[in-house]
Design a protein around this motif. Structure first.
Motif, mmCIF file in Angstrom:
data_model
loop_
_atom_site.group_PDB
_atom_site.id
_atom_site.type_symbol
_atom_site.label_atom_id
_atom_site.label_comp_id
_atom_site.label_asym_id
_atom_site.label_seq_id
_atom_site.Cartn_x
_atom_site.Cartn_y
_atom_site.Cartn_z
ATOM 1 N N GLY A 120 -7.718 14.446 -20.197
ATOM 2 C CA GLY A 120 -7.457 15.867 -20.349
ATOM 3 C C GLY A 120 -7.295 16.604 -19.028
ATOM 4 O O GLY A 120 -7.788 17.708 -18.866
ATOM 5 N N LYS A 121 -6.587 16.000 -18.079
ATOM 6 C CA LYS A 121 -6.323 16.681 -16.806
ATOM 7 C C LYS A 121 -5.217 17.708 -17.010
ATOM 8 O O LYS A 121 -4.574 17.751 -18.050
ATOM 9 C CB LYS A 121 -5.965 15.655 -15.743
ATOM 10 N N ASN A 122 -4.978 18.513 -15.989
ATOM 11 C CA ASN A 122 -4.042 19.624 -16.082
ATOM 12 C C ASN A 122 -2.670 19.197 -16.621
ATOM 13 O O ASN A 122 -1.993 18.381 -16.005
ATOM 14 C CB ASN A 122 -3.891 20.284 -14.711
ATOM 15 N N ARG A 123 -2.318 19.738 -17.773
ATOM 16 C CA ARG A 123 -1.024 19.501 -18.430
ATOM 17 C C ARG A 123 -0.719 18.013 -18.604
ATOM 18 O O ARG A 123 0.427 17.574 -18.581
ATOM 19 C CB ARG A 123 0.098 20.227 -17.692
ATOM 20 N N GLN A 124 -1.750 17.227 -18.793
ATOM 21 C CA GLN A 124 -1.614 15.768 -18.809
ATOM 22 C C GLN A 124 -0.669 15.261 -19.889
ATOM 23 O O GLN A 124 0.185 14.415 -19.614
ATOM 24 C CB GLN A 124 -2.984 15.101 -18.954
#
Length: 190
Positions: free
Chosen positions: A139-143
Protein backbone atom coordinates in the motif's frame (compact mmCIF):
# COMPACT_ATOMS: atom_id res chain seq x y z
CA UNK A 1 -10.83 5.35 25.80
CA UNK A 2 -12.60 2.39 24.21
CA UNK A 3 -10.98 1.05 21.07
CA UNK A 4 -13.17 1.88 18.11
CA UNK A 5 -12.99 1.07 14.45
CA UNK A 6 -15.25 2.22 11.64
CA UNK A 7 -15.46 1.44 7.93
CA UNK A 8 -16.27 4.19 5.44
CA UNK A 9 -17.12 3.82 1.75
CA UNK A 10 -15.30 6.84 0.31
CA UNK A 11 -16.68 8.44 -2.84
CA UNK A 12 -14.47 9.58 -5.72
CA UNK A 13 -13.08 13.09 -5.15
CA UNK A 14 -13.12 12.99 -1.34
CA UNK A 15 -9.73 13.64 0.27
CA UNK A 16 -8.71 11.35 3.18
CA UNK A 17 -8.31 14.06 5.81
CA UNK A 18 -10.56 15.90 8.24
CA UNK A 19 -9.06 19.38 7.88
CA UNK A 20 -10.69 21.63 5.30
CA UNK A 21 -9.40 21.51 1.73
CA UNK A 22 -9.73 24.30 -0.84
CA UNK A 23 -10.90 22.05 -3.66
CA UNK A 24 -12.11 18.66 -2.40
CA UNK A 25 -14.67 17.54 0.15
CA UNK A 26 -13.07 15.84 3.17
CA UNK A 27 -13.95 13.08 5.62
CA UNK A 28 -15.44 15.80 7.85
CA UNK A 29 -18.41 16.10 5.47
CA UNK A 30 -19.26 12.41 6.11
CA UNK A 31 -18.01 11.50 9.59
CA UNK A 32 -18.61 13.64 12.67
CA UNK A 33 -16.96 11.42 15.31
CA UNK A 34 -14.20 13.12 17.33
CA UNK A 35 -10.61 11.82 17.40
CA UNK A 36 -10.93 9.34 14.53
CA UNK A 37 -8.20 9.14 11.92
CA UNK A 38 -7.71 7.09 8.74
CA UNK A 39 -5.67 3.91 9.15
CA UNK A 40 -3.96 4.30 5.81
CA UNK A 41 -4.98 6.53 2.95
CA UNK A 42 -6.96 6.20 -0.22
CA UNK A 43 -6.15 8.65 -3.01
CA UNK A 44 -8.65 11.38 -3.80
CA UNK A 45 -9.26 9.86 -7.25
CA UNK A 46 -9.82 6.37 -5.80
CA UNK A 47 -13.00 5.06 -4.22
CA UNK A 48 -14.06 2.52 -1.65
CA UNK A 49 -13.09 1.21 1.74
CA UNK A 50 -11.27 3.34 4.30
CA UNK A 51 -10.86 2.20 7.91
CA UNK A 52 -10.72 4.82 10.64
CA UNK A 53 -9.89 4.43 14.32
CA UNK A 54 -9.35 6.44 17.48
CA UNK A 55 -6.64 3.99 18.65
CA UNK A 56 -3.06 4.75 17.58
CA UNK A 57 -1.77 1.18 17.99
CA UNK A 58 -4.61 -0.21 15.90
CA UNK A 59 -4.05 2.51 13.29
CA UNK A 60 -0.40 1.44 12.97
CA UNK A 61 -1.31 -2.26 12.81
CA UNK A 62 -3.78 -1.67 9.98
CA UNK A 63 -1.59 0.71 7.96
CA UNK A 64 1.85 -0.88 8.39
CA UNK A 65 2.97 -3.40 5.73
CA UNK A 66 4.86 -5.38 8.39
CA UNK A 67 1.53 -6.76 9.69
CA UNK A 68 0.64 -8.09 6.19
CA UNK A 69 -3.02 -7.03 6.28
CA UNK A 70 -4.32 -7.65 2.76
CA UNK A 71 -6.04 -4.97 0.73
CA UNK A 72 -8.07 -5.90 -2.34
CA UNK A 73 -8.77 -3.50 -5.19
CA UNK A 74 -10.85 -3.67 -8.32
CA UNK A 75 -9.20 -1.73 -11.12
CA UNK A 76 -10.70 -0.79 -14.45
CA UNK A 77 -7.81 -0.48 -16.86
CA UNK A 78 -7.32 0.73 -20.40
CA UNK A 79 -6.97 -2.12 -22.89
CA UNK A 80 -7.62 -5.88 -22.88
CA UNK A 81 -5.71 -7.39 -19.95
CA UNK A 82 -3.37 -10.25 -20.80
CA UNK A 83 -2.32 -13.31 -18.84
CA UNK A 84 1.26 -12.06 -19.23
CA UNK A 85 0.40 -8.83 -17.36
CA UNK A 86 -1.36 -10.84 -14.64
CA UNK A 87 1.70 -13.10 -14.32
CA UNK A 88 3.99 -10.06 -13.87
CA UNK A 89 1.72 -8.65 -11.15
CA UNK A 90 1.74 -12.02 -9.40
CA UNK A 91 5.56 -12.08 -9.45
CA UNK A 92 6.04 -8.50 -8.23
CA UNK A 93 6.67 -5.45 -10.40
CA UNK A 94 9.71 -3.20 -10.50
CA UNK A 95 8.66 0.39 -9.88
CA UNK A 96 11.04 3.35 -9.90
CA UNK A 97 12.23 3.10 -6.28
CA UNK A 98 11.27 -0.44 -5.24
CA UNK A 99 10.04 -3.84 -6.36
CA UNK A 100 6.53 -4.71 -5.18
CA UNK A 101 5.80 -7.87 -3.27
CA UNK A 102 4.01 -10.56 -5.30
CA UNK A 103 0.30 -9.78 -5.58
CA UNK A 104 -2.79 -11.90 -6.00
CA UNK A 105 -4.06 -10.80 -9.39
CA UNK A 106 -6.78 -12.01 -11.72
CA UNK A 107 -8.93 -10.76 -14.55
CA UNK A 108 -12.56 -10.27 -13.51
CA UNK A 109 -15.75 -9.39 -15.34
CA UNK A 110 -17.07 -5.88 -14.89
CA UNK A 111 -18.55 -5.80 -11.36
CA UNK A 112 -22.32 -5.33 -11.34
CA UNK A 113 -22.32 -4.42 -7.64
CA UNK A 114 -20.43 -1.14 -8.13
CA UNK A 115 -22.11 2.24 -8.00
CA UNK A 116 -21.85 4.69 -10.88
CA UNK A 117 -18.79 6.88 -10.55
CA UNK A 118 -19.37 10.63 -10.54
CA UNK A 119 -17.85 11.87 -12.79
CA UNK A 120 -17.67 8.82 -15.06
CA UNK A 121 -14.29 7.65 -16.38
CA UNK A 122 -13.15 8.93 -19.75
CA UNK A 123 -14.26 6.59 -22.51
CA UNK A 124 -12.55 6.03 -25.84
CA UNK A 125 -14.53 4.38 -28.59
CA UNK A 126 -11.46 2.65 -30.09
CA UNK A 127 -9.84 1.43 -26.85
CA UNK A 128 -11.61 -1.22 -24.74
CA UNK A 129 -11.33 -1.48 -20.97
CA UNK A 130 -11.08 -4.49 -18.69
CA UNK A 131 -11.21 -5.23 -14.96
CA UNK A 132 -8.66 -6.67 -12.59
CA UNK A 133 -8.81 -7.81 -8.96
CA UNK A 134 -5.52 -7.11 -7.18
CA UNK A 135 -4.67 -8.01 -3.58
CA UNK A 136 -1.55 -6.54 -1.97
CA UNK A 137 -0.10 -6.21 1.54
CA UNK A 138 1.99 -3.07 1.02
CA UNK A 139 0.00 0.00 0.00
CA UNK A 140 2.71 2.52 -0.90
CA UNK A 141 1.87 5.81 -2.59
CA UNK A 142 -0.37 5.15 -5.62
CA UNK A 143 1.02 1.62 -5.73
CA UNK A 144 -1.84 -0.15 -7.51
CA UNK A 145 -2.07 2.53 -10.21
CA UNK A 146 1.70 2.38 -10.69
CA UNK A 147 1.68 -1.43 -10.85
CA UNK A 148 -1.02 -1.41 -13.53
CA UNK A 149 0.90 1.18 -15.58
CA UNK A 150 4.14 -0.81 -15.19
CA UNK A 151 2.56 -3.82 -16.92
CA UNK A 152 1.13 -1.64 -19.71
CA UNK A 153 -2.46 -1.09 -18.53
CA UNK A 154 -3.16 2.41 -17.19
CA UNK A 155 -5.75 2.48 -14.41
CA UNK A 156 -8.95 4.40 -15.21
CA UNK A 157 -10.92 3.59 -12.06
CA UNK A 158 -9.73 2.15 -8.74
CA UNK A 159 -11.98 0.86 -5.96
CA UNK A 160 -10.70 -0.66 -2.71
CA UNK A 161 -13.26 -3.35 -1.84
CA UNK A 162 -11.64 -5.20 1.06
CA UNK A 163 -9.17 -4.74 3.92
CA UNK A 164 -8.33 -7.91 5.83
CA UNK A 165 -11.56 -9.84 6.30
CA UNK A 166 -13.88 -6.82 5.90
CA UNK A 167 -15.50 -6.57 2.47
CA UNK A 168 -17.71 -3.62 1.45
CA UNK A 169 -20.20 -5.81 -0.36
CA UNK A 170 -20.51 -8.54 2.27
CA UNK A 171 -21.57 -5.79 4.70
CA UNK A 172 -23.65 -3.74 2.24
CA UNK A 173 -21.81 -0.51 3.02
CA UNK A 174 -23.30 2.13 0.74
CA UNK A 175 -21.25 4.86 -0.93
CA UNK A 176 -20.67 7.82 1.41
CA UNK A 177 -21.78 5.86 4.51
CA UNK A 178 -19.87 4.44 7.49
CA UNK A 179 -20.51 1.73 10.07
CA UNK A 180 -18.95 0.59 13.35
CA UNK A 181 -16.72 -2.48 13.31
CA UNK A 182 -16.15 -2.82 17.06
CA UNK A 183 -17.13 -6.50 17.11
CA UNK A 184 -15.43 -7.37 13.82
CA UNK A 185 -12.01 -8.93 13.33
CA UNK A 186 -9.89 -7.93 10.34
CA UNK A 187 -7.57 -10.93 10.62
CA UNK A 188 -8.39 -14.54 9.84
CA UNK A 189 -8.69 -16.68 12.91
CA UNK A 190 -7.50 -20.24 12.37
Amino acid sequence: MAMSLIAFNKPYGVICQFSEHQIHPTLKQYISLPNFYPAGRLDTDSEGLVLLTNNGKLQTKIASPKFKLTKTYWAQVEGELTENAIHHLQQGVQLKEFRTQPAKAKIITEPTTLWQRNPPIRERKTIPTSWLSLTITEGKNRQVRRMCAAVGFPCLRLVRVQIGEFNLFDHHLELGKWQSLNKFTLYKTT
